[in-house]
Write a protein that holds these residues in place. Structure first.
Motif, PDB file in Angstrom:
ATOM      1  N   HIS A 108       0.836  -1.206   0.000  1.00 35.75           N
ATOM      2  CA  HIS A 108       0.000   0.000   0.000  1.00 35.75           C
ATOM      3  C   HIS A 108       0.872   1.258   0.000  1.00 35.75           C
ATOM      4  O   HIS A 108       0.624   2.206  -0.768  1.00 35.75           O
ATOM      5  N   ILE A 109       1.888   1.267   0.856  1.00 33.22           N
ATOM      6  CA  ILE A 109       2.783   2.430   0.967  1.00 33.22           C
ATOM      7  C   ILE A 109       3.549   2.646  -0.337  1.00 33.22           C
ATOM      8  O   ILE A 109       3.693   3.776  -0.814  1.00 33.22           O
ATOM      9  N   GLU A 110       4.024   1.554  -0.920  1.00 40.60           N
ATOM     10  CA  GLU A 110       4.722   1.619  -2.213  1.00 40.60           C
ATOM     11  C   GLU A 110       3.855   2.275  -3.277  1.00 40.60           C
ATOM     12  O   GLU A 110       4.299   3.159  -4.008  1.00 40.60           O
ATOM     13  N   ALA A 111       2.609   1.792  -3.372  1.00 41.48           N
ATOM     14  CA  ALA A 111       1.684   2.320  -4.383  1.00 41.48           C
ATOM     15  C   ALA A 111       1.462   3.816  -4.183  1.00 41.48           C
ATOM     16  O   ALA A 111       1.469   4.593  -5.147  1.00 41.48           O
ATOM     17  N   GLU A 112       1.299   4.226  -2.930  1.00 46.69           N
ATOM     18  CA  GLU A 112       1.092   5.655  -2.644  1.00 46.69           C
ATOM     19  C   GLU A 112       2.317   6.488  -3.012  1.00 46.69           C
ATOM     20  O   GLU A 112       2.191   7.584  -3.570  1.00 46.69           O
ATOM     21  N   ARG A 113       3.487   5.988  -2.698  1.00 49.53           N
ATOM     22  CA  ARG A 113       4.718   6.724  -3.017  1.00 49.53           C
ATOM     23  C   ARG A 113       4.885   6.902  -4.521  1.00 49.53           C
ATOM     24  O   ARG A 113       5.251   7.972  -5.003  1.00 49.53           O
ATOM     25  N   GLN A 120       1.400   6.192 -12.659  1.00 50.39           N
ATOM     26  CA  GLN A 120       0.213   5.343 -12.635  1.00 50.39           C
ATOM     27  C   GLN A 120       0.673   3.928 -12.256  1.00 50.39           C
ATOM     28  O   GLN A 120       1.770   3.502 -12.628  1.00 50.39           O
ATOM     29  N   ILE A 121      -0.163   3.200 -11.514  1.00 45.23           N
ATOM     30  CA  ILE A 121       0.232   1.894 -10.985  1.00 45.23           C
ATOM     31  C   ILE A 121      -0.452   0.774 -11.760  1.00 45.23           C
ATOM     32  O   ILE A 121      -1.651   0.856 -12.056  1.00 45.23           O
ATOM     33  N   ILE A 122       0.318  -0.258 -12.069  1.00 42.42           N
ATOM     34  CA  ILE A 122      -0.252  -1.513 -12.569  1.00 42.42           C
ATOM     35  C   ILE A 122      -0.109  -2.537 -11.447  1.00 42.42           C
ATOM     36  O   ILE A 122       0.986  -2.742 -10.921  1.00 42.42           O
ATOM     37  N   MET A 123      -1.217  -3.153 -11.054  1.00 43.75           N
ATOM     38  CA  MET A 123      -1.174  -4.181 -10.018  1.00 43.75           C
ATOM     39  C   MET A 123      -1.342  -5.554 -10.629  1.00 43.75           C
ATOM     40  O   MET A 123      -2.270  -5.794 -11.407  1.00 43.75           O
ATOM     41  N   ARG A 163       5.604   6.711 -17.478  1.00 43.81           N
ATOM     42  CA  ARG A 163       5.400   7.034 -16.066  1.00 43.81           C
ATOM     43  C   ARG A 163       4.504   5.975 -15.412  1.00 43.81           C
ATOM     44  O   ARG A 163       3.322   6.205 -15.130  1.00 43.81           O
ATOM     45  N   LEU A 164       5.126   4.810 -15.212  1.00 47.23           N
ATOM     46  CA  LEU A 164       4.407   3.663 -14.664  1.00 47.23           C
ATOM     47  C   LEU A 164       5.228   2.990 -13.567  1.00 47.23           C
ATOM     48  O   LEU A 164       6.462   3.047 -13.572  1.00 47.23           O
ATOM     49  N   ALA A 165       4.527   2.335 -12.662  1.00 44.29           N
ATOM     50  CA  ALA A 165       5.155   1.454 -11.678  1.00 44.29           C
ATOM     51  C   ALA A 165       4.238   0.251 -11.491  1.00 44.29           C
ATOM     52  O   ALA A 165       3.050   0.313 -11.805  1.00 44.29           O
ATOM     53  N   ARG A 192       8.678   1.045 -13.274  1.00 45.65           N
ATOM     54  CA  ARG A 192       9.435   0.837 -12.032  1.00 45.65           C
ATOM     55  C   ARG A 192       8.808  -0.291 -11.227  1.00 45.65           C
ATOM     56  O   ARG A 192       7.587  -0.387 -11.112  1.00 45.65           O
ATOM     57  N   GLY A 193       9.656  -1.109 -10.640  1.00 42.09           N
ATOM     58  CA  GLY A 193       9.187  -2.209  -9.801  1.00 42.09           C
ATOM     59  C   GLY A 193       9.436  -1.915  -8.335  1.00 42.09           C
ATOM     60  O   GLY A 193      10.016  -0.886  -7.982  1.00 42.09           O
TER      61      GLY A 193
END
Length: 316
Positions: A108-113, A120-123, A163-165, A192-193
């Protein structure tokens, strides 16, 4: 009659992980501190035996916060919850305790950072699983995109490929996830991973133990619940590692004895939310039918422990 011989390989580690152990303690301590009933939003962990045991002690399991009264404590499950849930509890001035596994909280903290950095986040996760819902619910809608397979990666539509993680559910198959990560890196080279693997140590360790015994056995029994992601992954890992037959069982009564007819070796493991008592029950059932010789297959030692929240370490 003489019992047929059976070599039984017992996986180590197996069963409860530190996050599950902590979550169960949280419910038990909450009942001790505030008395029954204590409400729990969603199953605290995915195991019927554990849930029924806690219910007998005074826990009431509900699906949504709306099902809880304002004047009783509520606990959020180990899988994590969307941010909207504690916000709603605070607005109602409820006493609540978050039993989210610290390793899920790390995601959760990673995604917020990453989001704060404009990414933008890919889960990588399973649609509908409470952990996936909780992680995606840390950020506004559209900021976290879900992929379940390599095929999904080819079709996911992103705002800016530069711009993805990515983050992952903690209970996935290590091998499956590696393939999806490779596909993400191939399509989005700038993605980014996580600094450290999101799949938790317990999931990884239990899968490694299964792989280590798969070529020694005729069949594998995984003790765990059908709605337990990490338990279901253990069945898949066993099959892919070459085990001819792998079955998920909640209790010894669920064993399909006809499928085990003629076997001479079997592996036993347990998902991270399955208590050792249920493993013992399966062992006793096998001993009743076979002349059992047990050999432990240890691939890692676990000594991790997570503290319960401060609110439960202080008197009422």
């Amino acid at each position: 009659m003489t019992k047929p011989p059976l070599t039984l390989y017992l996986a180590a580690p197996r069963g409860f992980c530190a996050g599950v152990d902590r979550a169960i303690k949280i419910v038990e301590l909450a009942i001790q501190k505030w008395g029954a009933p204590v409400y729990v939003r969603h199953e605290i962990v995915h195991n019927k035996f554990v849930v029924d045991s806690l219910r007998d002690q005074g826990a009431v399991f509900v699906e949504e916060l709306d099902d809880c009264p304002d004047d009783r404590p509520v606990i959020f499950s180990a899988h994590g919850v969307p941010k909207s849930v504690p916000a709603a509890a605070s607005a109602r001035q409820m006493v609540f305790v978050d039993a989210t596994c610290p390793l899920v909280s790390k995601v959760h903290i990673e995604a917020e950072r990453h989001s704060d950095a404009g990414l933008q986040i890919i889960m990588i996760g399973h649609a509908g699983h409470p952990e996936t819902i909780g992680t995606m619910g840390q950020l506004p809608q559209g900021e976290v995109l879900l992929v379940e397979t390599v095929e999904d990666v080819a079709h996911v539509s992103v705002r800016d490929p530069e711009r993805l993680a990515f983050v992952t559910q903690t209970t996935l198959s290590v091998d499956d996830t590696a393939g999806i990560v490779a596909a993400l890196n191939a399509r989005f080279p700038a993605i980014r991973g996580p600094h450290k693997e999101d799949i938790c140590y317990a999931t990884t360790n239990r899968q490694e133990a299964v792989k280590a015994m798969a070529d020694k056995i005729d069949a594998m029994l995984v003790v765990g619940a059908p709605n337990s992601s990490n338990s279901r992954r253990l069945v898949e890992v066993a099959s892919r590692a070459g085990c001819a037959y792998a079955q998920l069982v909640q209790r010894a009564a669920d064993i399909d004895w006809r499928a085990l007819d003629g076997i001479t070796s079997i592996g036993i493991t347990a998902g991270a939310s399955a208590p050792e008592l249920l493993v013992d029950e399966v062992l006793d059932a096998l001993r009743a039918r076979y002349d059992v010789t047990i050999s432990e297959v240890e691939t890692a030692k676990e000594n991790i422990e997570f503290k319960v929240p401060r609110i439960l370490r202080t008197p009422a």
